[in-house]
Motif scaffolding. Structure first.
Motif, mmCIF file in Angstrom:
data_model
loop_
_atom_site.group_PDB
_atom_site.id
_atom_site.type_symbol
_atom_site.label_atom_id
_atom_site.label_comp_id
_atom_site.label_asym_id
_atom_site.label_seq_id
_atom_site.Cartn_x
_atom_site.Cartn_y
_atom_site.Cartn_z
ATOM 1 N N GLN A 28 0.605 -1.327 -0.164
ATOM 2 C CA GLN A 28 -0.393 -0.214 -0.006
ATOM 3 C C GLN A 28 0.322 0.965 -0.360
ATOM 4 O O GLN A 28 0.676 2.216 -0.786
ATOM 5 N N SER A 29 2.051 1.249 0.387
ATOM 6 C CA SER A 29 2.680 2.201 0.481
ATOM 7 C C SER A 29 3.525 2.707 -0.266
ATOM 8 O O SER A 29 2.772 3.625 -0.983
ATOM 9 N N ASN A 30 4.195 1.357 -1.367
ATOM 10 C CA ASN A 30 4.938 2.107 -2.683
ATOM 11 C C ASN A 30 3.233 2.035 -3.147
ATOM 12 O O ASN A 30 4.018 3.213 -4.435
ATOM 13 N N ILE A 31 2.939 2.193 -3.394
ATOM 14 C CA ILE A 31 1.432 2.156 -4.240
ATOM 15 C C ILE A 31 1.209 3.516 -4.419
ATOM 16 O O ILE A 31 1.294 4.398 -5.470
ATOM 17 N N SER A 32 0.900 3.705 -2.815
ATOM 18 C CA SER A 32 0.407 5.175 -3.491
ATOM 19 C C SER A 32 1.598 6.674 -2.687
ATOM 20 O O SER A 32 0.964 7.415 -3.484
ATOM 21 N N ARG A 33 2.733 6.091 -3.031
ATOM 22 C CA ARG A 33 3.744 6.856 -3.460
ATOM 23 C C ARG A 33 4.065 6.926 -4.394
ATOM 24 O O ARG A 33 4.291 7.998 -5.283
ATOM 25 N N HIS A 34 3.865 6.047 -5.495
ATOM 26 C CA HIS A 34 3.295 6.347 -7.013
ATOM 27 C C HIS A 34 2.562 6.733 -7.538
ATOM 28 O O HIS A 34 2.235 7.869 -8.819
ATOM 29 N N LEU A 35 0.995 6.723 -6.923
ATOM 30 C CA LEU A 35 0.086 7.161 -7.365
ATOM 31 C C LEU A 35 -0.060 8.689 -6.738
ATOM 32 O O LEU A 35 -0.041 9.503 -7.898
ATOM 33 N N ASN A 36 0.448 9.238 -5.693
ATOM 34 C CA ASN A 36 0.648 10.669 -5.819
ATOM 35 C C ASN A 36 1.661 11.139 -6.416
ATOM 36 O O ASN A 36 0.580 12.124 -7.472
ATOM 37 N N LEU A 37 2.864 10.716 -6.952
ATOM 38 C CA LEU A 37 3.329 11.303 -8.030
ATOM 39 C C LEU A 37 3.261 11.236 -9.012
ATOM 40 O O LEU A 37 3.130 12.661 -9.878
ATOM 41 N N MET A 38 2.382 10.776 -9.220
ATOM 42 C CA MET A 38 1.795 10.639 -10.995
ATOM 43 C C MET A 38 0.654 11.276 -10.578
ATOM 44 O O MET A 38 0.059 12.269 -11.901
ATOM 45 N N TYR A 39 -0.675 11.709 -10.103
ATOM 46 C CA TYR A 39 -1.424 12.594 -9.702
ATOM 47 C C TYR A 39 -0.620 13.939 -10.182
ATOM 48 O O TYR A 39 -0.821 14.455 -10.932
ATOM 49 N N ARG A 40 0.639 14.355 -9.610
ATOM 50 C CA ARG A 40 1.342 15.480 -9.714
ATOM 51 C C ARG A 40 1.771 16.517 -10.419
ATOM 52 O O ARG A 40 1.765 16.796 -10.996
ATOM 53 N N ALA A 41 1.858 15.140 -11.140
ATOM 54 C CA ALA A 41 2.825 14.689 -12.530
ATOM 55 C C ALA A 41 1.536 15.103 -13.278
ATOM 56 O O ALA A 41 1.865 15.762 -14.654
ATOM 57 N N GLY A 42 0.603 14.712 -13.714
ATOM 58 C CA GLY A 42 -0.988 15.489 -14.659
ATOM 59 C C GLY A 42 -0.955 14.141 -15.114
ATOM 60 O O GLY A 42 -2.037 14.053 -16.274
ATOM 61 N N VAL A 43 -0.924 12.373 -14.716
ATOM 62 C CA VAL A 43 -0.819 11.484 -15.334
ATOM 63 C C VAL A 43 -1.899 11.151 -14.770
ATOM 64 O O VAL A 43 -3.203 10.076 -15.594
ATOM 65 N N LEU A 44 -2.548 10.732 -13.917
ATOM 66 C CA LEU A 44 -3.803 10.280 -13.364
ATOM 67 C C LEU A 44 -4.386 11.220 -12.736
ATOM 68 O O LEU A 44 -3.961 12.858 -12.307
ATOM 69 N N GLN A 45 -5.911 11.359 -11.852
ATOM 70 C CA GLN A 45 -6.995 12.004 -11.979
ATOM 71 C C GLN A 45 -7.102 11.017 -11.001
ATOM 72 O O GLN A 45 -7.552 10.109 -10.609
ATOM 73 N N ARG A 46 -8.075 12.203 -9.840
ATOM 74 C CA ARG A 46 -8.512 11.301 -8.367
ATOM 75 C C ARG A 46 -9.772 11.650 -8.073
ATOM 76 O O ARG A 46 -9.560 12.731 -8.106
ATOM 77 N N ARG A 47 -10.539 11.459 -7.384
ATOM 78 C CA ARG A 47 -11.813 11.664 -6.548
ATOM 79 C C ARG A 47 -11.927 10.543 -5.562
ATOM 80 O O ARG A 47 -11.509 9.530 -5.303
ATOM 81 N N LYS A 48 -13.090 11.150 -4.289
ATOM 82 C CA LYS A 48 -13.240 10.492 -3.532
ATOM 83 C C LYS A 48 -14.308 10.114 -3.727
ATOM 84 O O LYS A 48 -15.391 10.509 -4.070
ATOM 85 N N GLU A 49 -15.449 8.648 -3.303
ATOM 86 C CA GLU A 49 -16.616 8.670 -2.309
ATOM 87 C C GLU A 49 -16.774 7.725 -1.442
ATOM 88 O O GLU A 49 -15.934 6.628 -1.454
ATOM 89 N N GLY A 50 -16.569 8.762 -0.088
ATOM 90 C CA GLY A 50 -16.708 8.342 1.181
ATOM 91 C C GLY A 50 -15.070 7.965 1.922
ATOM 92 O O GLY A 50 -14.173 8.898 1.059
ATOM 93 N N THR A 51 -14.936 6.973 2.148
ATOM 94 C CA THR A 51 -13.141 6.802 2.614
ATOM 95 C C THR A 51 -12.585 6.316 1.122
ATOM 96 O O THR A 51 -11.731 6.176 1.544
ATOM 97 N N LEU A 52 -13.091 5.422 0.157
ATOM 98 C CA LEU A 52 -12.402 5.606 -0.702
ATOM 99 C C LEU A 52 -11.934 6.296 -1.779
ATOM 100 O O LEU A 52 -12.025 7.742 -2.063
ATOM 101 N N VAL A 53 -10.676 6.264 -2.074
ATOM 102 C CA VAL A 53 -9.678 7.366 -3.172
ATOM 103 C C VAL A 53 -9.377 6.349 -4.311
ATOM 104 O O VAL A 53 -8.762 5.533 -4.935
ATOM 105 N N LEU A 54 -10.491 7.353 -5.668
ATOM 106 C CA LEU A 54 -10.058 6.390 -6.158
ATOM 107 C C LEU A 54 -9.558 6.905 -7.533
ATOM 108 O O LEU A 54 -9.486 8.252 -7.747
ATOM 109 N N TYR A 55 -9.542 5.997 -8.273
ATOM 110 C CA TYR A 55 -7.845 6.965 -9.544
ATOM 111 C C TYR A 55 -8.156 6.548 -10.846
ATOM 112 O O TYR A 55 -8.702 5.143 -10.725
#
Length: 116
Positions: free
Chosen positions: A48-75
């Motif tokens: 989880q920690s490794n994937i979260s690190r990569h997801l955050n980097l990709m989000y900040r770089a504009g490759v991914l987008q995310r949204r929250k649905e309750g407690t879930l974060v969807l990419y």
């Protein structure tokens, strides 16, 4: 810096984001649509920690987008051209290596070009 230099600097940064195998696995996991962090962790078979690190980097770089649905974060992949770029390069490299014939039916969905 010239406009061309500036553009090439940005393109280089974009490819740097895509140059890590775990990040390509994440794009593969998301190539058919939005997924939760837990689904991505399972698909990529990492922590989880490794994937979260990569997801955050990709989000900040504009490759991914995310949204929250309750407690879930969807990419999801922000632009379909990212998936197409990765597919094109993967098919090209696989063909050069003769890893898997493209017409064998054995290529994962990620590597199959979408019909227009």
């Amino acid at each position: 810096m010239s406009e061309l230099d500036s553009l090439l600097e940005q393109v280089s940064g974009y490819f740097a984001v895509l140059s890590e195998p775990t990040r390509l696995k994440i794009i593969h996991a998301l190539c058919n649509g939005e997924k939760s962090v837990n689904d991505i962790v399972e698909a990529v078979d990492s922590t989880q920690s490794n994937i979260s690190r990569h997801l955050n980097l990709m989000y900040r770089a504009g490759v991914l987008q995310r949204r929250k649905e309750g407690t879930l974060v969807l990419y999801q992949v922000k632009e379909p051209t990212v998936v197409e770029l990765c597919r094109t390069v993967c098919v090209h490299v696989a063909a050069k290596l003769d890893a898997v014939p493209q017409d064998s039916g054995k290529l994962p969905d990620f590597f199959k070009q979408q019909a227009d």
